[in-house]
Design an enzyme around this catalytic site. Structure first.
Site, mmCIF file in Angstrom:
data_model
loop_
_atom_site.group_PDB
_atom_site.id
_atom_site.type_symbol
_atom_site.label_atom_id
_atom_site.label_comp_id
_atom_site.label_asym_id
_atom_site.label_seq_id
_atom_site.Cartn_x
_atom_site.Cartn_y
_atom_site.Cartn_z
ATOM 1 N N LYS A 263 0.840 -1.197 0.000
ATOM 2 C CA LYS A 263 0.000 0.000 0.000
ATOM 3 C C LYS A 263 0.877 1.250 0.000
ATOM 4 C CE LYS A 263 -3.512 2.303 2.760
ATOM 5 N NZ LYS A 263 -4.410 2.258 3.900
ATOM 6 N N GLU B 31 10.529 -4.526 4.601
ATOM 7 C CA GLU B 31 10.642 -5.924 4.160
ATOM 8 C C GLU B 31 10.343 -6.038 2.666
ATOM 9 O OE1 GLU B 31 9.010 -4.830 6.784
ATOM 10 O OE2 GLU B 31 9.150 -6.221 8.487
ATOM 11 N N GLY C 229 -4.758 -2.005 5.102
ATOM 12 C CA GLY C 229 -3.949 -3.136 4.630
ATOM 13 C C GLY C 229 -4.625 -4.474 4.906
ATOM 14 N N ARG C 230 -5.154 -4.642 6.103
ATOM 15 C CA ARG C 230 -5.736 -5.944 6.474
ATOM 16 C C ARG C 230 -7.138 -6.129 5.910
ATOM 17 N NH1 ARG C 230 -4.696 -2.556 10.547
ATOM 18 N NH2 ARG C 230 -6.388 -1.745 11.855
ATOM 19 N N GLU D 99 -4.683 -6.823 14.743
ATOM 20 C CA GLU D 99 -4.206 -5.487 14.372
ATOM 21 C C GLU D 99 -5.381 -4.509 14.461
ATOM 22 O OE1 GLU D 99 -0.593 -4.436 11.585
ATOM 23 O OE2 GLU D 99 -2.388 -4.526 10.352
ATOM 24 N N HIS E 207 -5.268 -33.536 17.231
ATOM 25 C CA HIS E 207 -4.149 -34.365 17.699
ATOM 26 C C HIS E 207 -3.022 -33.493 18.213
ATOM 27 C CE1 HIS E 207 -6.041 -37.998 16.121
ATOM 28 N NE2 HIS E 207 -6.514 -37.161 15.204
ATOM 29 N N LYS F 152 9.531 -0.632 14.519
ATOM 30 C CA LYS F 152 10.147 -0.273 13.230
ATOM 31 C C LYS F 152 11.215 0.791 13.449
ATOM 32 C CE LYS F 152 6.044 -0.677 10.250
ATOM 33 N NZ LYS F 152 5.144 0.127 9.435
HETATM 34 O O1 F6P Z 1 2.268 -4.075 9.962
HETATM 35 C C1 F6P Z 1 1.832 -2.791 9.667
HETATM 36 C C2 F6P Z 1 1.301 -2.678 8.277
HETATM 37 O O2 F6P Z 1 1.101 -1.335 8.008
HETATM 38 C C3 F6P Z 1 0.029 -3.465 8.037
HETATM 39 O O3 F6P Z 1 -1.092 -2.830 8.490
HETATM 40 C C4 F6P Z 1 0.071 -3.639 6.566
HETATM 41 O O4 F6P Z 1 -0.821 -4.606 6.144
HETATM 42 C C5 F6P Z 1 1.532 -3.997 6.372
HETATM 43 O O5 F6P Z 1 2.216 -3.196 7.310
HETATM 44 C C6 F6P Z 1 2.072 -3.803 4.995
HETATM 45 O O6 F6P Z 1 2.009 -2.477 4.576
HETATM 46 P P1 F6P Z 1 2.206 -2.073 3.060
HETATM 47 O O7 F6P Z 1 1.123 -2.694 2.254
HETATM 48 O O8 F6P Z 1 2.132 -0.580 3.038
HETATM 49 O O9 F6P Z 1 3.552 -2.573 2.610
#
Ligand code: F6P
Length: 545
Positions: free
Chosen positions: A210, A216, A272-273, A358, A389, A509
């Site tokens: 987003k 990452e 995002g979620r 979240e 199990h 972060k």
């Molecule tokens: O973990 C925080 C967060 O902002 C989530 O809400 C989101 O889904 C994720 O990081 C990834 O964010 P982006 O889509 O901006 O890379």
């Protein structure tokens, strides 16, 4: 911070539930079923193709009445309407919350700042569909002219969990001539293992973020570009044929080197979620095709409409949300287990972890005052029968109360011998065993020696919901996800929290950014707490120069 607002505990509807909880404390599920045998059918709901049986909960009709009263006095109706009108109900980020617009049918209208966002949604969906068709039918070629056979989604959080869950859930409907992989972790192993057997000439990367700034994702996207260029002889022009982006940040996409004609956008009003049904679902669409993707959106929409219009007593997400509040706040239950008896839903609990925690892992109200009661329960789970199990022992005979959501389907996607009947026999048996247990008398009557009786006794009285659907289709998945989205919404509305921000992920972060340059050098002097200093020093020794 406004602390003048009366706390939830002082609200009469809350107090009434507390009194009621004490009044029904002696009533076990055995009592409740004996006194009211019809509850087994009555406490159930059929909505948009989902059957929910919630009779095995520690509730009476009065409980439901009082929970609904709490929902009404908490302003749930107003909050639902405000969301659907596009109001900025994500107050701490000053944003509308309109994932429901992502699945609104073509031709309908939801306005944000005077613009009908449904038109924008369908314009992006149409572009995604055209692209997906081209990749799937081989018209879209890689840089060397070869057909794309592998798709690697690079994203994390909502830009990974939804896509990977949906891919696994709908794999039955996917193009089996293609390979789909998902890279999320900053641990290099994730990328290396995902790509080690792929041919760069046949591989498309979907960089899903987003913000297009997430550490990452950007690190993995750069690794992917290096991998691709190394594999294809270093010609930069290859990037345009092998990378597409899904983002709200066109500037950062173009800075990365991806042509924005190959970017699929969405909007700040999609959290995002809550984004698996936006362009973030591009990998899903590539796997299952545009038609199936649209069927999934129709499923979401059907549940949205049910949530928006059904009276609370007949409203599945509202009832499930209220039951979560009931156990979380009046029984001290800290977790809810989600147990799909469907192998394709193996990533559904992991997906729900982000959606629920979240969203509702918050400690202050919309106005910034302490909530004063426990919020978001921990959601977790595994598919049945595997979980049986593993950890079910604790649910059956441990000392904690763990409400369970069982999810099952009437028809298997892969019929095989008697497997499906056995699967369903197990899910029904688990709900029955949890609710009614086995008394010491019953155990003794089976011939157990006295000393063994306590070990073999099941207290029972352990609550569960069971959701039964016809078949795991794209539409069914959409309905299920929307059900949990709106259950989360309901819980957040009761607690008066902002279910749509996530400030809690920020501090870690920031600290990681500060620590990173300290790892490779013996300087500068470390100024963290002494435990963190000790860990960094030990790591410096382990990693070597
Ligand atoms: O973990 C925080 C967060 O902002 C989530 O809400 C989101 O889904 C994720 O990081 C990834 O964010 P982006 O889509 O901006 O890379």
């Amino acid at each position: 911070m406004n602390t003048n607002q009366p706390s939830l505990r002082e609200c009469p509807a809350w107090a009434a539930l507390q009194d009621h909880r004490e009044a029904i404390a002696p009533l076990t599920l055995r009592h409740l079923f004996a006194d009211d045998p019809e509850r087994g059918e009555r406490l159930s709901l059929d909505a948009v193709g989902l059957y929910l049986n919630y009779a095995k909960n520690r509730i009476t009709d009065e409980t439901v009445r009082l929970l609904v009263q709490l929902a009404e006095t908490s302003g749930l109706r107003e909050r639902i309407d405000a969301m659907f009108r596009g109001e900025r109900i994500n107050v701490s980020e000053n944003r509308s919350v309109l994932h429901i617009a992502l699945r609104a049918p073509r031709g309908t209208s939801i306005l944000v700042d005077g613009v009908n966002v449904v038109d924008d949604v369908h314009a992006v969906l149409d572009r995604m569909a055209a692209f997906a068709e081209h990749v799937r039918d081989g018209t879209w070629k890689g840089h060397t002219g070869q057909r794309i056979l592998n798709v690697v989604n690079i994203g994390i959080g909502g830009s990974d969990l939804g896509p990977v869950m949906a891919y696994e859930a709908l794999r039955f409907y996917s193009d089996r001539s293609m390979t789909f992989r998902f890279v999320s972790n900053i641990d290099g192993t994730d990328f290396v293992e995902a790509t080690r057997d792929l041919n760069p000439a046949e591989t498309l990367f979907v960089v899903a973020s987003k913000t297009f700034t997430t550490l990452e994702t950007m690190t993995n996207a750069h690794a992917a570009r290096d991998w691709l260029l190394q594999g294809l002889g270093g010609d930069q022009a290859a990037v345009a044929r092998h990378f597409v982006a899904v983002s709200t940040n066109a500037e950062a996409v173009s800075q990365f080197g991806i042509d924005t004609t190959n970017m699929y956008g969405f909007w700040d009003w999609v959290g995002g979620r809550y984004s698996m049904d936006s362009a973030i679902g591009l990998s899903t669409m590539l796997a299952i095709g545009p038609e199936n993707f649209r069927a999934m959106l129709d499923g979401f929409h059907a549940m949205d409409e049910h949530f928006r219009t059904a009276p609370f007593t007949q409203n599945m997400p509202v009832l499930m949300g209220l039951l979560a509040v009931w156990y979380n706040n009046f029984f001290g239950a800290q977790t809810i287990a989600v147990l799909p008896y469907e192998q394709y839903l193996k990533r559904f609990p992991a997906y729900l972890q982000q959606l629920t925690m979240e969203s509702n892992g918050k400690h202050v109200t919309l106005k910034g005052a302490p909530v004063g009661v426990d919020t978001g329960p921990v959601y977790w789970g595994e598919p049945g029968t595997n979980g049986q199990h593993s950890f079910y022992q604790l649910i059956h005979q441990g000392t904690r109360l763990i409400p369970c959501d069982f999810i099952a389907f009437g028809q298997p996607l892969n019929p095989l011998g008697h497997h499906h009947d056995m699967l369903l026999a197990n899910v029904f048996a688990q709900g029955e065993a949890l609710a009614f247990g086995k008394t010491p008398e019953e155990v003794a009557a089976e011939g157990s020696p006295d000393w063994l009786v306590p070990h073999r006794t099941f207290e029972g009285n352990r609550p569960s919901n069971t959701l039964l659907l016809e078949r795991l289709t794209p539409a069914a998945l959409g309905k299920l996800v929307a059900l949990y989205e709106h259950s989360v919404f309901t819980q957040g509305a009761i607690w008066d929290i902002d279910s749509f921000d996530q400030w809690g992920v920020e501090l870690g972060k920031v600290l990681a950014k500060r620590i990173l340059p300290e790892l490779g050098h013996s300087e500068p002097e470390l100024s963290h707490d002494r435990s963190t200093n000790a860990l960094i020093q030990r790591y410096r020794q382990l990693r070597g120069p």
